[in-house]
Design a protein around this motif. Structure first.
Motif, PDB file in Angstrom:
ATOM      1  N   LEU A  37       0.829  -1.213   0.000  1.00  0.00           N
ATOM      2  CA  LEU A  37       0.000   0.000   0.000  1.00  0.00           C
ATOM      3  C   LEU A  37       0.863   1.263   0.000  1.00  0.00           C
ATOM      4  O   LEU A  37       0.543   2.237  -0.692  1.00  0.00           O
ATOM      5  CB  LEU A  37      -0.943   0.001   1.201  1.00  0.00           C
ATOM      6  N   ALA A  38       1.946   1.253   0.765  1.00  0.00           N
ATOM      7  CA  ALA A  38       2.841   2.414   0.811  1.00  0.00           C
ATOM      8  C   ALA A  38       3.492   2.653  -0.545  1.00  0.00           C
ATOM      9  O   ALA A  38       3.542   3.800  -1.029  1.00  0.00           O
ATOM     10  CB  ALA A  38       3.901   2.218   1.890  1.00  0.00           C
ATOM     11  N   VAL A  39       3.962   1.594  -1.178  1.00  0.00           N
ATOM     12  CA  VAL A  39       4.585   1.742  -2.500  1.00  0.00           C
ATOM     13  C   VAL A  39       3.547   2.194  -3.515  1.00  0.00           C
ATOM     14  O   VAL A  39       3.814   3.073  -4.346  1.00  0.00           O
ATOM     15  CB  VAL A  39       5.285   0.427  -2.938  1.00  0.00           C
ATOM     16  N   GLN A  40       2.339   1.610  -3.442  1.00  0.00           N
ATOM     17  CA  GLN A  40       1.268   2.031  -4.353  1.00  0.00           C
ATOM     18  C   GLN A  40       0.936   3.506  -4.141  1.00  0.00           C
ATOM     19  O   GLN A  40       0.707   4.240  -5.102  1.00  0.00           O
ATOM     20  CB  GLN A  40       0.005   1.189  -4.136  1.00  0.00           C
ATOM     21  N   GLY A  41       0.944   3.951  -2.900  1.00  0.00           N
ATOM     22  CA  GLY A  41       0.705   5.370  -2.614  1.00  0.00           C
ATOM     23  C   GLY A  41       1.769   6.253  -3.228  1.00  0.00           C
ATOM     24  O   GLY A  41       1.467   7.309  -3.789  1.00  0.00           O
ATOM     25  N   LEU A  42       3.032   5.835  -3.144  1.00  0.00           N
ATOM     26  CA  LEU A  42       4.124   6.612  -3.756  1.00  0.00           C
ATOM     27  C   LEU A  42       4.012   6.632  -5.274  1.00  0.00           C
ATOM     28  O   LEU A  42       4.335   7.633  -5.917  1.00  0.00           O
ATOM     29  CB  LEU A  42       5.477   6.047  -3.320  1.00  0.00           C
ATOM     30  N   ILE A  43       3.513   5.546  -5.845  1.00  0.00           N
ATOM     31  CA  ILE A  43       3.290   5.512  -7.295  1.00  0.00           C
ATOM     32  C   ILE A  43       2.150   6.472  -7.655  1.00  0.00           C
ATOM     33  O   ILE A  43       2.240   7.226  -8.626  1.00  0.00           O
ATOM     34  CB  ILE A  43       2.988   4.073  -7.772  1.00  0.00           C
ATOM     35  N   SER A  44       1.096   6.467  -6.864  1.00  0.00           N
ATOM     36  CA  SER A  44      -0.052   7.352  -7.114  1.00  0.00           C
ATOM     37  C   SER A  44       0.326   8.825  -7.007  1.00  0.00           C
ATOM     38  O   SER A  44      -0.241   9.675  -7.698  1.00  0.00           O
ATOM     39  CB  SER A  44      -1.185   7.056  -6.126  1.00  0.00           C
ATOM     40  N   LEU A  45       1.297   9.127  -6.125  1.00  0.00           N
ATOM     41  CA  LEU A  45       1.758  10.508  -5.953  1.00  0.00           C
ATOM     42  C   LEU A  45       2.864  10.871  -6.943  1.00  0.00           C
ATOM     43  O   LEU A  45       3.451  11.940  -6.856  1.00  0.00           O
ATOM     44  CB  LEU A  45       2.266  10.711  -4.522  1.00  0.00           C
ATOM     45  N   ASP A  46       3.157   9.972  -7.868  1.00  0.00           N
ATOM     46  CA  ASP A  46       4.198  10.153  -8.884  1.00  0.00           C
ATOM     47  C   ASP A  46       5.602  10.318  -8.287  1.00  0.00           C
ATOM     48  O   ASP A  46       6.482  10.912  -8.906  1.00  0.00           O
ATOM     49  CB  ASP A  46       3.889  11.352  -9.801  1.00  0.00           C
ATOM     50  N   VAL A  47       5.803   9.783  -7.083  1.00  0.00           N
ATOM     51  CA  VAL A  47       7.144   9.768  -6.486  1.00  0.00           C
ATOM     52  C   VAL A  47       7.932   8.606  -7.091  1.00  0.00           C
ATOM     53  O   VAL A  47       9.130   8.716  -7.334  1.00  0.00           O
ATOM     54  CB  VAL A  47       7.058   9.628  -4.942  1.00  0.00           C
ATOM     55  N   LEU A  48       7.240   7.506  -7.354  1.00  0.00           N
ATOM     56  CA  LEU A  48       7.835   6.339  -8.009  1.00  0.00           C
ATOM     57  C   LEU A  48       7.079   6.094  -9.308  1.00  0.00           C
ATOM     58  O   LEU A  48       5.912   6.449  -9.435  1.00  0.00           O
ATOM     59  CB  LEU A  48       7.719   5.094  -7.123  1.00  0.00           C
ATOM     60  N   SER A  49       7.774   5.457 -10.251  1.00  0.00           N
ATOM     61  CA  SER A  49       7.144   5.107 -11.522  1.00  0.00           C
ATOM     62  C   SER A  49       7.229   3.603 -11.716  1.00  0.00           C
ATOM     63  O   SER A  49       8.308   3.010 -11.621  1.00  0.00           O
ATOM     64  CB  SER A  49       7.852   5.828 -12.683  1.00  0.00           C
ATOM     65  N   ILE A  50       6.100   2.993 -12.000  1.00  0.00           N
ATOM     66  CA  ILE A  50       6.038   1.540 -12.139  1.00  0.00           C
ATOM     67  C   ILE A  50       6.718   1.056 -13.422  1.00  0.00           C
ATOM     68  O   ILE A  50       7.104  -0.107 -13.525  1.00  0.00           O
ATOM     69  CB  ILE A  50       4.568   1.066 -12.052  1.00  0.00           C
TER      70      ILE A  50
END
Length: 166
Positions: A37-50
Motif C-alpha cells: 500500500l505504501a509503495v502504491q501510494g508513492l506511485i499514485s503521488l508520482d514519487v515512483l514510476s512503475i
C-alpha cells in the motif's frame, strides 16, 4: 541453570516454534500488505514510476532497493516479535502454549538487546538443533551466544506468569 525448573528439550522447543512461526507469518503478511500500500501510494503521488512492471508486486520484485527494504522489514518484524515477548514475559505465544520460558542464566527476564541477538542467532530455528547433541546443558546456539536458557514450567507457574501480565 535454573534450580527450580528443568531446561527444555528439542521437541518441546520445536513444537513451540511451529506455533510461533504461524504467528510470525501472519505479521509478515500484514507487513507486506502495508508495504504494498505504501509503495502504491508513492506511485499514485508520482514519487515512483512503475515503468514496464505488470503490477506493484512485480515492480518491488524487480527493484533491488524496494525488494531489500521489504526483506529488511520482514526480518525486523520477526526479530521485534520475539524480542518483545521475551523481554516482556519470557514467553512467546507458542512458548506459553508449551510452558516454556526464556530467561538469563540467573533467572531474570532478558533484555530487548539479548532478545534481538537471540532471534538473529537462532538461524530460523536451526540453532535449536544444538540441543540434540548438548545432552548435559540442553542449550541451543542462540542460548550460548545470548547467555540465556529455556526452561520448562509447571502448569501452575505458567498460569501465574500469564495472570501477572494483566
Amino acid at each position: 541453570m535454573s534450580a527450580e525448573f528443568p531446561r527444555a528439550g528439542f521437541w518441546r522447543r520445536f513444537a513451540s516454534l511451529i506455533y510461533d512461526t504461524l504467528v510470525v507469518i501472519a505479521f509478515a503478511m500484514l507487513t507486506t500488505v502495508l508495504y504494498l500500500l505504501a509503495v502504491q501510494g508513492l506511485i499514485s503521488l508520482d514519487v515512483l514510476s512503475i515503468g514496464n512492471a505488470e503490477d506493484v508486486s512485480a515492480y518491488i520484485q524487480n527493484s533491488p532497493l524496494l525488494y531489500g527494504i521489504r526483506s529488511g522489514l520482514l526480518v525486523l518484524v520477526s526479530v521485534a516479535f520475539f524480542s518483545y515477548f521475551w523481554a516482556k514475559s519470557g514467553q512467546t505465544i507458542g512458548m506459553r502454549a508449551w510452558r516454556l520460558k526464556v530467561q538469563t542464566l540467573d533467572g531474570k527476564l532478558i533484555s530487548w538487546q539479548q532478545g534481538a541477538l537471540r532471534a538473529i542467532c537462532a538461524l530460523l530455528g536451526l540453532g535449536n538443533l544444538v540441543v540434540l547433541i548438548d545432552f548435559k546443558n540442553k542449550r541451543a546456539l542462540q542460548d550460548y551466544i545470548a547467555k540465556t536458557e529455556v526452561i520448562t514450567l509447571t502448569k501452575e507457574e505458567n498460569k501465574r506468569i500469564y495472570r501477572s501480565l494483566d
